[in-house]
Design an enzyme around this catalytic site. Structure first.
Site, short mmCIF file in Angstrom:
data_model
loop_
_atom_site.label_atom_id
_atom_site.label_comp_id
_atom_site.label_asym_id
_atom_site.label_seq_id
_atom_site.Cartn_x
_atom_site.Cartn_y
_atom_site.Cartn_z
N GLU A 1 7.83 -10.46 5.37
CA GLU A 1 7.12 -10.12 6.61
C GLU A 1 5.72 -10.75 6.50
O GLU A 1 4.75 -10.10 6.15
CB GLU A 1 7.01 -8.61 6.81
CG GLU A 1 6.58 -8.24 8.22
CD GLU A 1 5.16 -7.71 8.36
OE1 GLU A 1 4.61 -7.74 9.47
OE2 GLU A 1 4.58 -7.24 7.36
N ASP B 1 7.14 -5.77 3.23
CA ASP B 1 6.13 -5.54 4.25
C ASP B 1 4.76 -6.08 3.82
O ASP B 1 4.31 -5.85 2.70
CB ASP B 1 6.04 -4.02 4.49
CG ASP B 1 5.02 -3.65 5.52
OD1 ASP B 1 5.21 -4.02 6.69
OD2 ASP B 1 4.02 -2.99 5.16
N HIS C 1 8.72 -4.36 16.57
CA HIS C 1 8.02 -3.09 16.80
C HIS C 1 6.51 -3.30 16.81
O HIS C 1 5.77 -2.42 17.24
CB HIS C 1 8.41 -2.10 15.70
CG HIS C 1 7.85 -2.48 14.36
ND1 HIS C 1 8.25 -3.61 13.69
CD2 HIS C 1 6.90 -1.91 13.58
CE1 HIS C 1 7.58 -3.71 12.56
NE2 HIS C 1 6.76 -2.69 12.46
N ASP C 2 6.05 -4.45 16.30
CA ASP C 2 4.61 -4.69 16.23
C ASP C 2 4.12 -5.40 17.49
O ASP C 2 4.88 -5.68 18.41
CB ASP C 2 4.30 -5.53 14.99
CG ASP C 2 4.27 -4.67 13.73
OD1 ASP C 2 3.90 -3.48 13.83
OD2 ASP C 2 4.60 -5.19 12.66
N ARG D 1 12.93 -5.50 3.40
CA ARG D 1 11.85 -6.19 4.13
C ARG D 1 10.55 -6.00 3.35
O ARG D 1 10.07 -4.88 3.19
CB ARG D 1 11.73 -5.59 5.53
CG ARG D 1 10.63 -6.18 6.40
CD ARG D 1 10.64 -5.42 7.72
NE ARG D 1 9.70 -5.90 8.71
CZ ARG D 1 8.45 -5.49 8.83
NH1 ARG D 1 7.95 -4.61 7.98
NH2 ARG D 1 7.69 -5.96 9.80
N HIS E 1 0.83 -1.21 0.00
CA HIS E 1 0.00 0.00 0.00
C HIS E 1 0.86 1.26 0.00
O HIS E 1 2.02 1.22 0.38
CB HIS E 1 -0.94 0.02 1.21
CG HIS E 1 -0.27 -0.40 2.49
ND1 HIS E 1 -0.39 -1.67 3.01
CD2 HIS E 1 0.55 0.26 3.35
CE1 HIS E 1 0.31 -1.77 4.13
NE2 HIS E 1 0.89 -0.60 4.36
C1 GLC Z 1 3.64 -4.40 8.79
C2 GLC Z 1 4.39 -3.52 9.77
C3 GLC Z 1 3.41 -2.80 10.64
C4 GLC Z 1 2.47 -1.99 9.78
C5 GLC Z 1 1.83 -2.85 8.69
C6 GLC Z 1 1.15 -2.01 7.66
O1 GLC Z 1 2.93 -5.39 9.42
O2 GLC Z 1 5.27 -4.30 10.50
O3 GLC Z 1 4.06 -1.99 11.57
O4 GLC Z 1 1.47 -1.42 10.58
O5 GLC Z 1 2.80 -3.61 8.01
O6 GLC Z 1 2.08 -1.38 6.83
#
Ligand code: GLC
Length: 643
Positions: free
Chosen positions: A319, A277, A388-389, A275, A177
């Site tokens: 991820e 995402d 971080h999540d 990464r 996105h």
């Molecule tokens: C991934 C990131 C997270 C973010 C999500 C949407 O999961 O680790 O922090 O909110 O993507 O981009």
């Protein structure tokens, strides 16, 4: 690519022409697969011209790659799988919370060198909307550094330093996105049809409503539903994450082409690991949950195959925080779809470790990990206890059942244990995105707070403080030894507690993940040497473990992990082994009381000599106690094979 042919070519080719020939060789090697993947996603009868465009684009993109990175690519190809080395130890950080900006980070590199960290995952650095922006995961650009961190030059200065110090950097490619301020979104809002087709836009709710029947909600509390009405264009747009994060429409091949350019721009900044995402979400199909679809895999593979031609030294991390059996697929399943990502998060291990802490038992971990198929030999894990999540409870229901537990009730117990619903629990976490419709929720909190240090300090309870410290060390000791790149969240190495300051920030207060993204405690760091505190105990023990890891070649990932079952349900034992004589046995006790295992267990595996075993961490030899090995609560042992 055939290694021998490659080496010969590298040896015979020097300078620009040689690099060009290597590019052609890589293109020739990957072309059939690229074509096959492209036409599987975008049928040839409609998109043969777009494919020609892609073919023209690849050499153009290769031209944009800086010379120094082209040389580095070749060196990496010669070297092989650098990312499986025991010498790698990573950290993850928000630059502003850690060192204010990029120049500050350059100054702090000696801190990492001292600790032994040489792999940095920096959270998003590019421009983003001013207000809410999901910590930069709503991107306004894929390569323009946000001025709060510094300039492009500052970033280049950092990557140059990192290369000189043989350190690596990972950045995110937010591939699913863009923000609603990204130039394409702005054009779409202004009524431009071409760019409206870069996203999933609809004039009415007919299609969205059909999709919604099966789509889960990612952020049910703050961003319920998966579509947002945009008055500027009088249309609905798909927004699986936050309302300001518009999902890209990859059924449109132009989106793939443009995102490939964005990916290469990112790689050309000198990024070693990209990464990927939220890649599980890349393809949507009505009637499905629109995660992990075969097309999402093909798309990932297509990106990878193209990147390998242009920037072969750059690798990808998946991820994919999805079910254990689905994560492994992001390494790439077969030759038909090709390889996907070299790295993937071991989210299953992470969830299982938190489960083991709460239940004080390791059986579910053992059962689940031994049932996950072996990953490909060229792939490796990122092992971590938290990032971080939030911490999601990605546990396999089948095995929870086999334990005799009810999956829903068990998850509820875990949420209660970690999120302050049980008075006796030492954990101080927060509940994240609880969905009353499904009963699902996730957990936020720093490692130290979730493992009991915050509460123990509040209660000034020395025994509980020691126990929390032991837990922090034990979990890190597991991920440092498990096989793959260990990633320590910055601050966890000094046992940083939850940071509640986000509650006062109006753009952050609804997102409790900020509780586990603390500002680095440099005051605490300056006291490490002079004071005996939980912080210094954790820091110096982790430093020692990191140094030890780097000396032990069995810790390089060669698919050489073996889980062993003892007859004690509180004990976790796994072995890293290379040949008959080289091995380390990792032993941990998840219980609050001392536990024993029979000495014959060690003897059978070759870790006992004259009734003695050797722990590498304390560098001590210990005798069995009446034929038993006794393990203290939350003790971590790295036992060396006795030859
Ligand atoms: C991934 C990131 C997270 C973010 C999500 C949407 O999961 O680790 O922090 O909110 O993507 O981009």
């Amino acid at each position: 690519m055939n290694q021998a042919a490659l080496h010969k070519l590298i040896a015979s080719q020097k300078g620009e022409q040689g690099l060009e020939e290597l590019f052609q060789l890589r293109l020739a090697t990957n072309l059939t697969l690229i074509k096959d993947l492209f036409f599987s996603l975008y049928p040839e009868e409609h998109f043969s011209e777009t494919f020609e465009k892609l073919l023209k684009k690849l050499p153009k993109l290769f031209k944009t790659r800086p010379e120094i990175l082209k040389q580095q690519d070749i060196a990496r190809l010669e070297k092989g799988n650098w990312y499986q080395s025991e010498k790698l130890v990573g950290t993850q950080l928000y630059v502003d919370h850690f060192s204010k900006d990029l120049n500050g980070l350059v100054e702090k590199l000696p801190y990492f060198e001292d600790l032994g960290i040489n792999f940095l995952h920096l959270m998003p650095l590019t421009t983003r909307p001013k207000g809410e922006n999901d910590g930069g995961y709503a991107v306004n650009s894929y390569d323009k550094i946000d001025k709060k961190y510094g300039t492009q030059k500052d970033f280049e200065k950092l990557t140059k330093q990192l290369r000189e110090k043989e350190m690596y950097v990972m950045l995110d490619f937010v591939v699913n996105h863009t923000s609603n301020e990204y130039p394409w979104a702005k054009k779409a809002m202004a009524g431009n049809k071409k760019y409206q087709e870069y996203y999933y836009t609809y004039t009415d709710r007919k299609i969205p409503d059909e999709f919604e029947k099966n789509l889960p909600e990612i952020f049910p509390q703050t961003a319920p539903g998966n579509y947002t009405f945009v008055p500027e264009m009088n249309k609905w747009v798909m927004t699986c994450f936050n309302s300001y994060q518009w999902d890209l429409n990859y059924t449109n091949p132009e989106v793939f082409l443009e995102m490939l350019t964005n990916l290469v721009k990112l790689a050309n900044l000198g990024v070693d690991v990209v990464r990927f995402d939220a890649l599980a979400f890349l393809w949507k199909k009505m009637g499905t949950i629109s995660q992990n679809l075969p097309e999402a895999h093909m798309l990932t593979s297509l990106f990878r195959m193209c990147l390998q031609v242009i920037a072969p030294g750059t690798i990808l991390l998946a991820e994919a925080i999805v079910a254990p059996t689905n994560i492994i697929k992001y390494f790439g399943e077969n030759s038909r779809t090709g390889n996907e990502c070299e790295l993937a998060y071991n989210a299953s291990l992470m969830a299982l470790l938190w489960n083991a802490i709460a239940t004080k038992e390791t059986l579910l971990l053992h059962k689940s990990i031994t049932n996950i198929p072996q990953k490909p030999k060229d792939g490796t894990w990122i092992n971590y206890i938290r990032c971080h999540d939030d911490i999601g409870l990605g546990l396999d229901d089948r095995f929870i059942h086999e334990m005799g537990w009810n999956p829903q009730e068990h998850r509820k117990f875990l949420l209660n244990y970690y999120c302050q619903k049980l008075a006796w629990s030492p954990a101080k976490g927060m509940l994240f995105m609880y969905n009353p419709k499904t009963g699902d929720g996730r957990i936020t909190g720093s490692a130290a707070s979730l493992l009991g240090l915050e509460k123990a300090l509040e209660e000034n309870d020395t025994a509980l403080i020691d126990e929390a410290v032991a837990k922090i060390i034990m979990l890190h000791g597991i991920v440092l030894a498990f096989g793959g790149i260990p990633l320590i969240y910055a601050g966890d190495e000094i046992a940083t507690l939850n940071d509640y300051s986000f509650l006062k920030n109006k753009t952050k207060k609804e997102d409790s993940r900020w509780v586990n993204r603390p500002y680095h405690d440099w005051g605490g760091v300056s006291n490490l040497k002079s004071k005996k505190t939980p912080q210094s105990k954790v820091f110096f023990t982790l430093k020692k473990l990191i140094a030890l890891r780097k000396q032990l070649s069995v810790f390089a990932d060669a698919n050489n992990l073996f889980l062993h079952q003892t007859n004690n349900k509180h004990i976790l034992v796994f072995e890293r082994k290379k040949g008959e004589s080289n091995g380390v046995l990792v032993i941990c006790n998840f219980n609050t009381t001392a536990e024993v295992i029979d000495g014959s267990f060690l003897a059978k595996l070759g870790y006992l000599k004259n009734q003695e075993f050797k722990d590498l961490i304390t560098a001590k030899k210990t005798k069995l106690n009446s034929g038993f090995l006794e393990i203290e609560p939350y003790q971590l042992l790295w036992v060396r094979k006795m030859s």
